[in-house]
Motif scaffolding. Structure first.
Motif, short mmCIF file in Angstrom:
data_model
loop_
_atom_site.label_atom_id
_atom_site.label_comp_id
_atom_site.label_asym_id
_atom_site.label_seq_id
_atom_site.Cartn_x
_atom_site.Cartn_y
_atom_site.Cartn_z
N ALA A 112 68.60 -17.83 -58.02
CA ALA A 112 68.25 -17.41 -56.67
C ALA A 112 69.51 -16.98 -55.93
CB ALA A 112 67.54 -18.52 -55.92
N ILE A 113 69.36 -15.98 -55.05
CA ILE A 113 70.49 -15.47 -54.28
C ILE A 113 70.08 -15.37 -52.82
CG2 ILE A 113 72.14 -13.58 -53.98
CD1 ILE A 113 70.15 -13.50 -57.11
N GLU A 114 70.90 -15.92 -51.94
CA GLU A 114 70.71 -15.77 -50.50
C GLU A 114 71.91 -15.03 -49.94
OE1 GLU A 114 70.51 -18.39 -46.36
OE2 GLU A 114 70.50 -19.41 -48.30
N GLU A 115 71.69 -13.82 -49.47
CA GLU A 115 72.78 -13.01 -48.92
C GLU A 115 73.05 -13.42 -47.48
OE1 GLU A 115 72.03 -8.86 -49.44
OE2 GLU A 115 71.24 -9.10 -51.46
N SER A 116 74.33 -13.51 -47.15
CA SER A 116 74.71 -13.89 -45.79
C SER A 116 76.12 -13.39 -45.51
CB SER A 116 74.61 -15.42 -45.61
OG SER A 116 75.50 -16.07 -46.52
N SER A 117 76.69 -13.86 -44.44
CA SER A 117 78.08 -13.55 -44.12
C SER A 117 78.66 -14.72 -43.33
CB SER A 117 78.21 -12.25 -43.32
OG SER A 117 77.44 -12.30 -42.14
N LEU A 118 79.97 -14.91 -43.46
CA LEU A 118 80.64 -16.03 -42.81
C LEU A 118 81.96 -15.57 -42.20
CD1 LEU A 118 80.14 -18.78 -45.58
CD2 LEU A 118 78.97 -18.68 -43.36
N ASN A 119 82.46 -16.34 -41.26
CA ASN A 119 83.76 -16.07 -40.66
C ASN A 119 84.85 -16.75 -41.47
OD1 ASN A 119 82.38 -14.76 -38.62
ND2 ASN A 119 82.43 -16.51 -37.24
N ARG A 157 85.12 -11.32 -40.85
CA ARG A 157 83.74 -11.53 -41.29
C ARG A 157 83.60 -11.01 -42.71
NH1 ARG A 157 79.88 -15.02 -39.44
NH2 ARG A 157 77.79 -14.33 -40.05
N ILE A 158 83.18 -11.87 -43.64
CA ILE A 158 83.09 -11.48 -45.05
C ILE A 158 81.65 -11.64 -45.55
CG2 ILE A 158 85.50 -12.02 -45.56
CD1 ILE A 158 84.54 -14.65 -46.80
N ARG A 159 81.28 -10.78 -46.51
CA ARG A 159 79.96 -10.86 -47.13
C ARG A 159 79.96 -11.99 -48.14
NH1 ARG A 159 76.67 -6.40 -47.35
NH2 ARG A 159 75.13 -7.90 -48.12
N THR A 160 78.98 -12.87 -48.05
CA THR A 160 78.90 -14.01 -48.95
C THR A 160 77.50 -14.09 -49.55
OG1 THR A 160 78.20 -15.52 -47.18
CG2 THR A 160 80.57 -15.29 -47.56
N ALA A 161 77.40 -14.83 -50.64
CA ALA A 161 76.11 -15.06 -51.28
C ALA A 161 76.04 -16.49 -51.75
CB ALA A 161 75.92 -14.10 -52.45
N LYS A 162 74.98 -17.17 -51.33
CA LYS A 162 74.69 -18.49 -51.89
C LYS A 162 73.85 -18.27 -53.14
CE LYS A 162 74.77 -20.95 -47.47
NZ LYS A 162 73.99 -21.81 -46.53
N VAL A 163 74.28 -18.82 -54.26
CA VAL A 163 73.64 -18.52 -55.54
C VAL A 163 73.39 -19.80 -56.33
CG1 VAL A 163 74.76 -16.26 -55.64
CG2 VAL A 163 75.84 -18.21 -56.76
N SER A 164 72.42 -19.74 -57.23
CA SER A 164 72.19 -20.83 -58.17
C SER A 164 73.38 -20.95 -59.11
CB SER A 164 70.93 -20.59 -58.97
OG SER A 164 69.81 -20.41 -58.14
N SER A 165 73.65 -22.15 -59.57
CA SER A 165 74.77 -22.35 -60.50
C SER A 165 74.55 -21.60 -61.81
CB SER A 165 74.96 -23.84 -60.78
OG SER A 165 73.77 -24.40 -61.34
N LEU A 187 82.50 -13.33 -51.70
CA LEU A 187 82.57 -14.76 -51.98
C LEU A 187 81.20 -15.28 -52.37
CD1 LEU A 187 84.58 -17.32 -49.95
CD2 LEU A 187 82.14 -17.72 -50.21
N TRP A 188 81.17 -16.26 -53.31
CA TRP A 188 79.93 -16.89 -53.74
C TRP A 188 80.07 -18.41 -53.62
CZ3 TRP A 188 82.57 -13.01 -56.05
CH2 TRP A 188 81.92 -11.77 -56.17
N MET A 189 78.96 -19.07 -53.26
CA MET A 189 78.94 -20.52 -53.16
C MET A 189 77.59 -21.03 -53.65
SD MET A 189 78.50 -21.01 -49.02
CE MET A 189 80.16 -20.39 -48.76
N PRO A 190 77.50 -22.31 -54.06
CA PRO A 190 76.23 -22.85 -54.55
C PRO A 190 75.16 -22.86 -53.45
CG PRO A 190 78.05 -24.26 -55.20
CD PRO A 190 78.60 -23.30 -54.21
N ILE A 191 73.92 -22.59 -53.85
CA ILE A 191 72.85 -22.47 -52.86
C ILE A 191 72.35 -23.84 -52.41
CG2 ILE A 191 70.91 -22.35 -54.49
CD1 ILE A 191 69.93 -19.96 -52.69
N ALA A 192 72.30 -24.82 -53.30
CA ALA A 192 72.03 -26.23 -52.96
C ALA A 192 70.83 -26.39 -52.03
CB ALA A 192 73.29 -26.85 -52.34
N PHE A 193 69.62 -26.21 -52.55
CA PHE A 193 68.40 -26.36 -51.75
C PHE A 193 68.23 -27.80 -51.30
CE2 PHE A 193 66.95 -22.73 -54.53
CZ PHE A 193 67.02 -21.79 -53.52
#
Length: 809
Positions: A93-100, A109-117, A194-200
């Motif tokens: 799963a991928i959740e597109e977002s952005s963070l400071n 401001r950078i484009r980020t994605a929370k993703v499954s491991s 940047l990518w980080m774990p989605i962690a539901f």
């Protein structure tokens, strides 16, 4: 063969003017073909940079009966498919977002994605430095780790080798860097940093969160399983939701709930494939026109070399040797044209990022690689073969003794003349096809840009600001910040008005949701009401130049403690309250009137093209930001003159309120609107360029045929004039020959245009591909071009001195 190459090279150097014309013609044709193919190769042909990319698919939710109605996936939907699927090998799963990103320089401001491991193993890629995510890190509270892109590592951190293990401040949260991806990697688009774990969380995975659809789902299909099998299984799993969430069963059934499976390649490419294939077809026509033109030039020159060829034949050269000699010359010309064309194609790819639309997928992968080089080489050889056939035909019909006897004054066989005429007819026909396509695209584009978007764009600056949740957990603080910033901006010199919207029209995603309308209950079996919605500040409508039809604007007095209010557009007002006053009516989020938190309609504004100029869009509702507290807002500033001078002043005002807030997406509404139509404009401009070049080459072809005809008929014309023919008669004779060629080409081209028009239908906006006015106009332009090309040979024929010509004979 080597002797033939040396002789051909010396001969072309000796006849430099002739060689230069042919080489430039071929360079334009081959270069254009190679440039367009490099785009087609980079976007459509080149495999995606992942392991076994053909086995990757995207899985979407579907609403309605059309397969194309894709929607994102909710966390419980994703877990259903992950748990129950037997056709998919792995999924993520991928959740597109952005963070400071704060610290180490100015906030960014950078484009980020929370993703499954599982994402990176699924794609078959690993970090260049560091490691992948672990399953343990894909859990709430353990997911404060990130993997950064090569571009961010290089741009922001100067390729610092010790970045692994250090922490980054991302919107107030400290996250440890555990990996750096390769330079060639991108997903889901090249601009992610940047990518980080989605962690539901358990709340996200509960049935109560079924309607929260914001995830993209990628999966790898098991070997031997077809796409249709995956599609059937995903719909079976989706149907079980009706039992797992009975409170949503009626809504999902009425909405045509289901799933759709799309290959990853198709999801990334989107709808640009038809346009690229049409452009490839257009440039193939241009290449054919160029080869036909060159063939005519070579045929003319071959006719002028009859004495040379006759002497070679008398001295013992057989026909195969003569044909080989002329083929080698044609091949040298094609190779030279191909080399220059390849250089032109290389320059075109360098300019492409500046002229191509930003929405063109895989733009960074368009380059002159081995596949493109092979294509260019093959096209050059084919062009050499095509233009080499012509002199071969001439030599096969050649009689050396007759040529020597008549000392080069023999008339070429009628078959050669017919062949040259056919080439010109085909040139005109193909040029007419391109001109018709270009005219249709121009008219379609004209209709597109004439559409009223529902707002004004002149002198309107926009930028986006996102408040970090960690520092702005209190909704009142968020509301007060944006109110204070808006007042500060409105006090700047030259600012007429300023407002903000959580999602600007055309520029951002089109937000939609289900709603309830008081006194308009949903009948059994009918789908819920679905409208577009936005959160806006006071003065937003004024800043955008949107007309107010009735009622009032939002104000700072609309707070969480006062009556909840909303503003609707005229389309929604006409849908539910035709011939009535909608002010005072009530609407609410959701499709459950019993638990609805009603909002009173206090104003009516004009309709806006939120999804783009081509889309009419649905009915629209606006809510006051002062009653919602959205963290991310895009400002619109209407200034009296140049807006760029305001950027520095705005930055200073924001820093005075919060020094850690970056502003991004700084642009103007003119640029946003222009960007939304960049793709059709790009296609249209290329078509116009190809069509103009094709018409010019056609004119050269007509001129070449008629000029050669006049040279061959000098004796005939001289006799006619000696026997009393007037200049007008000679002009009409040449003109008649030109008109016959042009009319034959126009008829052939019109029929071809009608046959090929269906391929353009998908690129046209509110325009039928069979438009009589367009066909008549392009035919008229082609006829004018033909007459202009005729004028010089006709004038030269009419100025022949009969006494001089006959004395020479």
């Amino acid at each position: 063969m080597l002797d033939d190459f040396r002789y051909a090279l010396r001969n072309l150097i000796k006849n430099r003017g002739y060689a230069v014309v042919i080489i430039i013609t071929l360079a334009l044709a081959i270069g254009g073909s190679t440039a367009v193919f490099s785009v087609v190769n980079g976007v459509l042909i080149r495999p995606l940079p992942y392991k076994s990319p053909d086995g990757l698919v995207m899985v979407w939710n579907r609403y309605g009966k059309l397969k194309e109605s894709r929607a994102h996936v909710s966390p419980p939907d994703f877990m259903d498919r992950k748990r129950d699927s037997r056709t998919l090998e792995s999924m993520a799963a991928i959740e597109e977002s952005s963070l400071n990103l704060i610290g180490r320089g100015e906030p960014e401001r950078i484009r980020t994605a929370k993703v499954s491991s599982s994402l990176f193993p699924l794609l078959g890629v690993s970090p260049s430095y560091g490691r992948n995510f672990t399953e343990e890190e894909d859990q709430p509270g353990k997911n404060s780790v990130v993997i950064v892109s090569h571009n961010l590592w290089k741009r922001r951190f100067g390729s610092e080798s010790a970045l692994i293990g250090k922490t980054l401040n991302l919107s107030g949260n400290q996250c440890e860097v555990i990996g750096i991806m390769p330079a060639s990697f991108w997903f889901p688009t090249p601009d992610f940093d940047l990518w980080m774990p989605i962690a539901f969380t358990p709340e996200q995975l509960s049935n109560d969160n079924r309607g929260s659809e914001y995830l993209s789902m990628i999966a790898r299909v098991k070997p031997g399983v077809s796409e249709s099998q995956v599609h059937a299984e995903m719909n079976t799993i989706a149907a079980r939701v009706l039992q797992r969430a009975p409170e949503r069963a009626e809504f999902l059934t009425n909405a045509g709930w289901g799933a759709i499976v799309v290959p990853l390649r198709k999801s990334i490419i989107g709808d640009v494939e038809p346009a690229l294939l049409v452009l490839m077809g257009a440039v193939s026509f241009l290449l054919s026109i160029g080869c036909a033109n060159v063939a005519n030039l070579i045929l003319s020159r071959t006719g002028g070399r009859e004495k040379e060829i006759a002497i070679r034949a008398v001295l013992g050269a057989d026909r195969i040797s003569l044909v080989r000699l002329l083929f080698v010359e044609s091949l040298l010309l094609a190779i030279a044209g191909g080399m220059i064309g390849l250089l032109l194609a290389y320059w075109s790819t360098m300019l492409l990022p500046a002229i191509a639309p930003e929405t063109l997928p895989r733009l960074s992968e368009i380059a002159i690689d081995g596949t493109v080089l092979t294509f260019s080489f093959v096209v050059s050889l084919l062009a050499g073969a095509m233009i080499g056939i012509v002199p071969a035909m001439r030599v096969s019909l050649f009689h050396p003794y007759q040529s020597l006897k008549l000392e080069g004054t023999s008339t070429p066989p009628k078959s050669i003349h017919r062949f040259r005429s056919i080439l010109v007819i085909l040139e005109i026909a193909m040029a007419l096809v391109l001109a018709t396509g270009a005219a249709l695209l121009m008219k379609s584009f004209g209709r597109l840009i004439s559409i009223d978007p529902g707002f004004q764009t002149r002198n309107r600056l926009t930028f986006t600001l996102a408040l970090p949740p960690a520092q702005y957990q209190d909704e009142s603080r968020t509301i007060n910040f944006y109110q204070q910033l808006r007042h500060e901006i409105e006090r700047l010199p030259g600012v007429q008005s300023a407002g903000a919207n959580a999602s600007l029209p055309i520029a951002n995603h089109n937000w939609t949701a289900t709603f309830s309308v008081q006194d308009k209950p949903i009948q059994p079996g009918e789908p819920a009401y679905g409208f577009e919605y936005r959160f806006v500040t006071p003065n937003y409508f004024r800043a955008m130049g949107m007309p107010f039809r009735s009622g009032r604007d939002f104000s700072d007095r609309d707070t969480t403690e006062t009556t909840r209010v909303a503003i609707i557009d005229v389309n929604l007002a006409n849908l539910f309250w035709p011939n009535q006053n909608p002010l005072g009516k009530r609407i609410a989020f959701g499709n459950s009137p019993r638990s609805a938190r009603w909002r009173e309609v206090v104003g009516i504004v004009g309709h806006v093209k939120n999804a783009g100029l081509k889309e009419e869009g649905g009915e629209q509702i606006y809510f006051p930001h002062s009653q919602i507290g959205e963290l991310t807002m895009s400002f619109v500033i209407h200034a009296t003159s140049d807006t760029t001078a305001l950027i520095g002043l705005i930055r200073s005002r924001i820093k005075s309120l919060d020094p850690n807030l970056p502003i991004y997406q700084i642009t103007t509404m003119d640029q946003i609107l222009s960007g939304s139509i960049a793709q059709p404009r790009f296609t249209m401009l290329l078509f116009v360029l190809f069509a103009t070049t094709a018409l010019a080459l056609s004119a050269v072809g007509i001129y070449g045929v008629l000029s050669y005809s006049v040279t061959q008929r000098r004796k005939e014309i001289g006799i006619r004039m000696a026997l009393g023919a007037k200049r007008e008669n000679i002009l009409m004779m040449i003109l008649r020959q030109s008109l016959l060629l042009a009319c034959a080409g126009l008829i052939t081209g019109t029929l071809a245009s009608l046959a090929l028009s269906r391929y353009l239908a998908g690129l046209l906006f509110k325009l039928e591909p069979v438009d009589p006015m367009i066909y008549a106009a392009t035919a008229g332009i082609a006829m004018i071009v033909a007459l202009l090309a005729t004028s010089l040979p006709a004038k030269r024929a009419a100025s022949i001195d009969p006494l001089f010509t006959l004395r020479g004979e």
